[in-house]
Motif scaffolding. Sequence first.
Motif, PDB file in Angstrom:
ATOM      1  N   LEU A  52       0.883  -1.222   0.003  1.00 22.29           N
ATOM      2  CA  LEU A  52      -0.047  -0.044   0.048  1.00 22.29           C
ATOM      3  C   LEU A  52       0.762   1.178  -0.114  1.00 22.29           C
ATOM      4  O   LEU A  52       0.648   2.302  -0.661  1.00 22.29           O
ATOM      5  CB  LEU A  52      -1.051  -0.041   1.363  1.00 22.29           C
ATOM      6  CG  LEU A  52      -2.079  -1.046   1.289  1.00 22.29           C
ATOM      7  CD1 LEU A  52      -2.647  -0.956   2.796  1.00 22.29           C
ATOM      8  CD2 LEU A  52      -3.129  -0.676   0.174  1.00 22.29           C
ATOM      9  N   ALA A  53       1.997   1.229   0.863  1.00 25.80           N
ATOM     10  CA  ALA A  53       2.889   2.260   0.852  1.00 25.80           C
ATOM     11  C   ALA A  53       3.382   2.539  -0.551  1.00 25.80           C
ATOM     12  O   ALA A  53       3.590   3.870  -0.994  1.00 25.80           O
ATOM     13  CB  ALA A  53       3.988   2.207   1.722  1.00 25.80           C
ATOM     14  N   PHE A  54       3.651   1.558  -1.240  1.00 30.01           N
ATOM     15  CA  PHE A  54       4.356   1.683  -2.376  1.00 30.01           C
ATOM     16  C   PHE A  54       3.380   2.504  -3.473  1.00 30.01           C
ATOM     17  O   PHE A  54       3.852   3.266  -4.173  1.00 30.01           O
ATOM     18  CB  PHE A  54       4.705   0.506  -2.941  1.00 30.01           C
ATOM     19  CG  PHE A  54       4.944   0.249  -4.641  1.00 30.01           C
ATOM     20  CD1 PHE A  54       6.341   0.754  -5.297  1.00 30.01           C
ATOM     21  CD2 PHE A  54       4.180  -0.163  -5.425  1.00 30.01           C
ATOM     22  CE1 PHE A  54       6.611   0.994  -6.514  1.00 30.01           C
ATOM     23  CE2 PHE A  54       4.620  -0.472  -6.651  1.00 30.01           C
ATOM     24  CZ  PHE A  54       5.657   0.236  -7.245  1.00 30.01           C
ATOM     25  N   LYS A  55       2.045   1.792  -3.464  1.00 28.36           N
ATOM     26  CA  LYS A  55       1.204   2.358  -4.319  1.00 28.36           C
ATOM     27  C   LYS A  55       0.988   3.969  -4.248  1.00 28.36           C
ATOM     28  O   LYS A  55       0.865   4.589  -5.270  1.00 28.36           O
ATOM     29  CB  LYS A  55      -0.100   1.408  -4.210  1.00 28.36           C
ATOM     30  CG  LYS A  55      -0.059   0.238  -4.761  1.00 28.36           C
ATOM     31  CD  LYS A  55      -1.442  -0.527  -4.715  1.00 28.36           C
ATOM     32  CE  LYS A  55      -1.191  -1.805  -5.491  1.00 28.36           C
ATOM     33  NZ  LYS A  55      -2.300  -3.035  -5.004  1.00 28.36           N
ATOM     34  N   LYS A  56       0.753   4.252  -2.993  1.00 29.73           N
ATOM     35  CA  LYS A  56       0.692   5.703  -2.765  1.00 29.73           C
ATOM     36  C   LYS A  56       1.877   6.357  -3.056  1.00 29.73           C
ATOM     37  O   LYS A  56       1.577   7.526  -3.308  1.00 29.73           O
ATOM     38  CB  LYS A  56       0.385   5.780  -1.210  1.00 29.73           C
ATOM     39  CG  LYS A  56      -1.346   5.490  -0.936  1.00 29.73           C
ATOM     40  CD  LYS A  56      -1.775   6.081   0.193  1.00 29.73           C
ATOM     41  CE  LYS A  56      -3.466   6.145   0.231  1.00 29.73           C
ATOM     42  NZ  LYS A  56      -4.149   6.801   1.353  1.00 29.73           N
ATOM     43  N   ALA A  57       3.019   5.920  -2.764  1.00 28.67           N
ATOM     44  CA  ALA A  57       4.201   6.614  -3.101  1.00 28.67           C
ATOM     45  C   ALA A  57       4.487   6.761  -4.447  1.00 28.67           C
ATOM     46  O   ALA A  57       4.921   8.056  -4.875  1.00 28.67           O
ATOM     47  CB  ALA A  57       5.454   5.846  -2.536  1.00 28.67           C
ATOM     48  N   VAL A  58       4.084   6.064  -5.448  1.00 31.96           N
ATOM     49  CA  VAL A  58       3.977   6.298  -6.772  1.00 31.96           C
ATOM     50  C   VAL A  58       3.196   7.463  -7.189  1.00 31.96           C
ATOM     51  O   VAL A  58       3.493   8.253  -7.690  1.00 31.96           O
ATOM     52  CB  VAL A  58       3.473   4.935  -7.474  1.00 31.96           C
ATOM     53  CG1 VAL A  58       3.396   5.062  -9.109  1.00 31.96           C
ATOM     54  CG2 VAL A  58       4.417   3.816  -7.482  1.00 31.96           C
ATOM     55  N   ALA A  59       1.767   7.381  -6.575  1.00 31.90           N
ATOM     56  CA  ALA A  59       1.157   8.529  -6.910  1.00 31.90           C
ATOM     57  C   ALA A  59       1.568  10.029  -6.514  1.00 31.90           C
ATOM     58  O   ALA A  59       1.453  10.924  -7.284  1.00 31.90           O
ATOM     59  CB  ALA A  59      -0.333   8.242  -6.264  1.00 31.90           C
ATOM     60  N   VAL A  60       2.296   9.925  -5.200  1.00 34.46           N
ATOM     61  CA  VAL A  60       2.672  11.106  -4.638  1.00 34.46           C
ATOM     62  C   VAL A  60       4.033  11.592  -5.324  1.00 34.46           C
ATOM     63  O   VAL A  60       4.144  12.863  -5.644  1.00 34.46           O
ATOM     64  CB  VAL A  60       3.183  10.709  -3.274  1.00 34.46           C
ATOM     65  CG1 VAL A  60       3.956  12.198  -2.552  1.00 34.46           C
ATOM     66  CG2 VAL A  60       1.899  10.893  -2.200  1.00 34.46           C
ATOM     67  N   ALA A  61       4.923  10.608  -6.112  1.00 34.81           N
ATOM     68  CA  ALA A  61       6.070  10.886  -6.675  1.00 34.81           C
ATOM     69  C   ALA A  61       5.531  11.488  -7.903  1.00 34.81           C
ATOM     70  O   ALA A  61       6.174  12.449  -8.460  1.00 34.81           O
ATOM     71  CB  ALA A  61       6.927   9.522  -7.018  1.00 34.81           C
ATOM     72  N   LYS A  62       4.480  11.041  -8.515  1.00 33.18           N
ATOM     73  CA  LYS A  62       4.035  11.471  -9.761  1.00 33.18           C
ATOM     74  C   LYS A  62       3.623  13.009  -9.627  1.00 33.18           C
ATOM     75  O   LYS A  62       4.053  13.907 -10.380  1.00 33.18           O
ATOM     76  CB  LYS A  62       2.911  10.611 -10.354  1.00 33.18           C
ATOM     77  CG  LYS A  62       3.475   9.485 -11.254  1.00 33.18           C
ATOM     78  CD  LYS A  62       2.425   8.429 -11.691  1.00 33.18           C
ATOM     79  CE  LYS A  62       1.154   9.155 -12.549  1.00 33.18           C
ATOM     80  NZ  LYS A  62       0.187   8.104 -12.681  1.00 33.18           N
ATOM     81  N   ARG A  63       2.986  13.327  -8.461  1.00 32.98           N
ATOM     82  CA  ARG A  63       2.311  14.631  -8.224  1.00 32.98           C
ATOM     83  C   ARG A  63       3.302  15.498  -8.409  1.00 32.98           C
ATOM     84  O   ARG A  63       3.360  16.961  -8.432  1.00 32.98           O
ATOM     85  CB  ARG A  63       1.633  14.599  -7.250  1.00 32.98           C
ATOM     86  CG  ARG A  63      -0.114  14.046  -7.512  1.00 32.98           C
ATOM     87  CD  ARG A  63      -0.864  14.704  -6.527  1.00 32.98           C
ATOM     88  NE  ARG A  63      -0.710  14.208  -5.146  1.00 32.98           N
ATOM     89  CZ  ARG A  63      -1.155  12.979  -4.591  1.00 32.98           C
ATOM     90  NH1 ARG A  63      -1.732  12.132  -5.090  1.00 32.98           N
ATOM     91  NH2 ARG A  63      -0.730  12.702  -3.245  1.00 32.98           N
TER      92      ARG A  63
END
Length: 165
Positions: A22-33
């Motif tokens: 879950l942390a990975f999935k959210k981190a991908v989204a945050v990194a993209k933003r």
Amino acid sequence: MKMLQQYNHILVAIDGSYESELAFKKAVAVAKRNNAELYLIHIVDTRAFQNVSSFDSAMVEQVTETAKQTMNQYVETAKKEGLDDVNFSIEYGAPKTIIARDMPKQHQIDLIMIGATGLNGVERLLIGSVTEYVTRNAPCDVLVVRTDLNNQPALASTKKPKEEK
């Protein structure tokens, strides 16, 4: 106009747990933003090998090889999601200090995203949660991920997504 906090180097610890997923999935989204670099780390806790009488390099190599394959899959997933700047490393030692101290220094990490611990109260008392340690000791912001991508509580339901009947 207010400046929004911009993160440039985001660290995520991957340990194979549902929480780290879950942390990975959210981190991908945050990194993209944030148009940030995503840095993935897997730590081989060498203390786990101390009690193994037949401690040999072959065992560590096997664990490392498996970790490399897993990390490459994560990198591939992040790139498919549209993230270009993704790197990983496999480290050896105590996860707490590597995540909280070593990595932020070495890679100018300004945000650590980490899964909420899966430990129960007794386990936490005995070994202490890595998440808890990182939250208290990291020099940068720490985001503890407790929800899935739809912001639904992940730990409240079950550890793993329920299977369809």
